[in-house]
Design an enzyme around this catalytic site. Structure first.
Site, PDB file in Angstrom:
ATOM      1  N   SER A 105      17.127  17.029 -11.403  1.00  0.00           N
ATOM      2  CA  SER A 105      17.525  16.779 -11.141  1.00  0.00           C
ATOM      3  C   SER A 105      17.933  17.117  -9.677  1.00  0.00           C
ATOM      4  O   SER A 105      18.040  16.651  -8.945  1.00  0.00           O
ATOM      5  CB  SER A 105      17.920  15.922 -11.568  1.00  0.00           C
ATOM      6  OG  SER A 105      17.831  15.049 -12.937  1.00  0.00           O
TER       7      SER A 105
ATOM      8  N   GLY B 298       7.799   1.996 -29.700  1.00  0.00           N
ATOM      9  CA  GLY B 298       9.105   2.308 -30.296  1.00  0.00           C
ATOM     10  C   GLY B 298       9.987   1.611 -30.057  1.00  0.00           C
ATOM     11  O   GLY B 298       9.510   0.418 -29.283  1.00  0.00           O
TER      12      GLY B 298
ATOM     13  N   ARG C 220       8.405   2.701 -36.224  1.00  0.00           N
ATOM     14  CA  ARG C 220       8.153   2.917 -37.521  1.00  0.00           C
ATOM     15  C   ARG C 220       9.139   1.684 -38.569  1.00  0.00           C
ATOM     16  O   ARG C 220       8.854   1.140 -38.988  1.00  0.00           O
ATOM     17  CB  ARG C 220       8.716   3.568 -37.601  1.00  0.00           C
ATOM     18  CG  ARG C 220       7.300   5.000 -38.007  1.00  0.00           C
ATOM     19  CD  ARG C 220       8.113   6.449 -38.738  1.00  0.00           C
ATOM     20  NE  ARG C 220       9.783   6.653 -37.390  1.00  0.00           N
ATOM     21  CZ  ARG C 220       9.915   7.881 -37.390  1.00  0.00           C
ATOM     22  NH1 ARG C 220       9.229   9.240 -38.024  1.00  0.00           N
ATOM     23  NH2 ARG C 220      11.218   8.330 -37.343  1.00  0.00           N
TER      24      ARG C 220
ATOM     25  N   SER D 176      17.096  20.439 -16.060  1.00  0.00           N
ATOM     26  CA  SER D 176      16.929  19.625 -16.266  1.00  0.00           C
ATOM     27  C   SER D 176      16.601  20.367 -14.883  1.00  0.00           C
ATOM     28  O   SER D 176      16.523  20.866 -13.474  1.00  0.00           O
ATOM     29  CB  SER D 176      18.859  19.259 -15.851  1.00  0.00           C
ATOM     30  OG  SER D 176      18.272  18.039 -14.615  1.00  0.00           O
TER      31      SER D 176
ATOM     32  N   GLY E 132      16.306   4.130 -27.614  1.00  0.00           N
ATOM     33  CA  GLY E 132      16.360   4.403 -26.490  1.00  0.00           C
ATOM     34  C   GLY E 132      15.915   3.860 -25.321  1.00  0.00           C
ATOM     35  O   GLY E 132      16.001   2.940 -24.418  1.00  0.00           O
TER      36      GLY E 132
ATOM     37  N   LYS F 149      24.093   8.783 -22.912  1.00  0.00           N
ATOM     38  CA  LYS F 149      23.693   8.089 -22.130  1.00  0.00           C
ATOM     39  C   LYS F 149      24.789   6.959 -22.956  1.00  0.00           C
ATOM     40  O   LYS F 149      25.032   6.175 -21.768  1.00  0.00           O
ATOM     41  CB  LYS F 149      22.310   7.755 -22.042  1.00  0.00           C
ATOM     42  CG  LYS F 149      21.329   8.710 -20.838  1.00  0.00           C
ATOM     43  CD  LYS F 149      19.720   8.040 -21.074  1.00  0.00           C
ATOM     44  CE  LYS F 149      19.061   9.244 -19.830  1.00  0.00           C
ATOM     45  NZ  LYS F 149      18.023   8.640 -19.887  1.00  0.00           N
TER      46      LYS F 149
ATOM     47  N   ASP G 145      16.172   4.288 -15.375  1.00  0.00           N
ATOM     48  CA  ASP G 145      15.432   4.648 -16.202  1.00  0.00           C
ATOM     49  C   ASP G 145      14.258   3.580 -15.887  1.00  0.00           C
ATOM     50  O   ASP G 145      13.115   4.044 -15.974  1.00  0.00           O
ATOM     51  CB  ASP G 145      15.494   4.899 -17.375  1.00  0.00           C
ATOM     52  CG  ASP G 145      16.107   6.130 -18.111  1.00  0.00           C
ATOM     53  OD1 ASP G 145      16.057   6.848 -16.726  1.00  0.00           O
ATOM     54  OD2 ASP G 145      17.565   6.310 -18.561  1.00  0.00           O
TER      55      ASP G 145
ATOM     56  N   GLY H  34       5.303  11.643 -17.724  1.00  0.00           N
ATOM     57  CA  GLY H  34       6.564  10.214 -17.275  1.00  0.00           C
ATOM     58  C   GLY H  34       7.914  11.627 -16.475  1.00  0.00           C
ATOM     59  O   GLY H  34       8.471  11.078 -15.840  1.00  0.00           O
TER      60      GLY H  34
END
Ligand code: ATR
Length: 276
Positions: A18, A128, A153, A16, A131, A67, A103, A246
Site C-alpha cells: 500500500s 467462498g 464449503r 504490504s 469476509g 477489518k 475492496d 488479484g
C-alpha cells in the site's frame, strides 16, 4: 503547510504494498504525502487508531485481521461498508472516524477497466462466503449480472450471506443461488462467464476440487490472491479460461481509497504495469 499523513494498519504488515501504491498515485498529482506501514498488536487495534488520530494522521487503510474491528469502531459507515460488514478505509476528521470499504469496488473496477469484461447479464460463480466474498457482493450485484451463484464449503454460511443481499438482488434484478462444491460437479449446460475465487484456500495451496467444466474459453477466472499461481488459477488456465490474479483489485481498491481522501482519481494502469 504540514504534509498529509496516512497509514496502513495490519498484523503482519511488512509485506504490504500500500505505501508504494499510494506514493505512486500521489506522484501522479505532484503531491507529497506520508504513508506509513503500522503494525498493530493483535489486541491493540483501537489504541493504534487513536494514536494515529492524535498524531494528526488523516486516514488509514486497514488490512488483515482488523477489518471487522475497523467496522465496529467507525462512527459513520458508507453503504458499501455496511453491506460488506467490514471496513478497509478509515478517514479521520474532526475527531470523527468514517469507515468505508473499497475492496468490492476495486474488484469490479479491475474487471471492467483492465479485463474488458462487462458484468451486466453475466452468470457469475463466487467461491467462498467469508469476509472477502461478502465484501464484493454489493458491488457485483450493482453491475446487474443475470445471476450470482455462491459455492461454499459451509452451505449455511453461504445462505446467511445471500439473505443479507435479497433486497439489493431484487432491486437490481439479479438471481441469487447457493450451491455446493459437490453440486458443481454435476453436468452443466454451459461454463460460467465469470468465476471468482474469494476463498482463502489458495493461501495454503489447497485445491478446491472444482470441475473443469465450470471454465470455458470465454470464462474470466479471477483469484483475489496475487503473487503466485494458486491451484484455482492453474486449473482454470489448463481448462482454457482467461485467468487473472488479484493485483489489479489491490491497486483499484487503493485508488478508490485515494479518491476518498484526496478527491483525485489516479491512473491505475501504469501502476499495475509497474507492479507486474
Ligand atoms: P476471508 O476474510 O479471506 O474471506 P474468512 O472469512 O475466514 O476469510 O473466509 C474464508 C473462506 O474461504 C470461507 O468461505 C471458507 O469456507 P467455509 O466458510 O466453509 O469455512 C473458505 N475456505 C477456506 N479454506 C478452504 C478450503 N480448503 N476449501 C474450500 N473453502 C475454503
Amino acid at each position: 503547510m504540514s504534509v498529509e499523513k496516512y497509514a496502513v494498519i495490519g498484523h503482519p504488515i511488512a509485506h504490504s504494498k500500500s505505501p508504494l501504491i499510494h506514493q505512486a498515485f500521489a506522484q501522479q498529482f505532484g503531491k507529497t504525502i506520508v504513508y506509513d506501514k503500522v503494525l498493530a498488536p493483535l489486541d491493540g487495534f483501537l489504541a493504534t487508531v487513536q494514536e494515529l488520530q492524535q498524531q494528526g494522521y488523516l486516514g488509514a487503510n486497514v488490512t488483515v485481521p482488523f477489518k471487522f474491528e475497523a467496522f465496529d469502531l467507525s462512527q459513520t459507515l458508507s453503504e458499501r461498508a455496511q453491506a460488506a460488514g467490514a471496513v478497509n478505509t478509515l478517514s479521520f476528521s474532526q475527531a470523527q472516524i468514517q469507515g468505508d470499504n473499497t475492496d468490492g469496488c476495486g474488484l469490479v473496477n479491475d474487471i471492467l477497466k483492465h479485463h474488458q469484461t462487462a458484468l451486466a447479464a453475466k452468470r457469475i460463480l463466487l467461491l467462498g462466503a467469508g469476509g472477502a466474498a461478502q465484501g464484493v457482493m454489493l458491488p457485483l450485484i450493482a453491475q446487474r449480472p443475470a445471476q450470482v451463484t455462491v459455492a461454499n464449503r459451509s452451505q449455511d454460511k453461504a445462505q446467511a450471506m445471500l439473505k443479507k443481499f435479497a433486497t439489493e438482488a431484487q432491486q437490481f434484478d439479479v438471481s441469487l443461488a447457493v450451491t455446493s462444491f459437490t453440486d458443481l460437479n454435476a453436468p452443466l449446460n454451459e461454463p460460467y462467464d465469470v468465476v471468482i475465487n474469494a476463498t482463502s484456500a489458495g493461501l495454503t495451496d489447497t485445491p478446491l476440487s472444482l470441475s473443469s467444466q465450470l471454465f470455458g474459453a470465454h470464462t474470466l477466472a479471477y483469484d483475489m490472491m496475487y503473487g503466485r499461481e494458486t491451484p484455482f488459477m492453474q486449473q482454470a488456465r489448463l481448462a482454457g479460461a482467461k485467468v487473472v490474479d488479484g493485483l489489479g483489485m489491490l491497486i483499484e481498491q487503493a485508488a478508490e481509497a485515494f479518491f476518498i481522501w484526496h478527491g483525485l482519481r489516479p491512473d491505475t494502469a501504469p501502476v499495475i504495469q509497474a507492479f507486474r
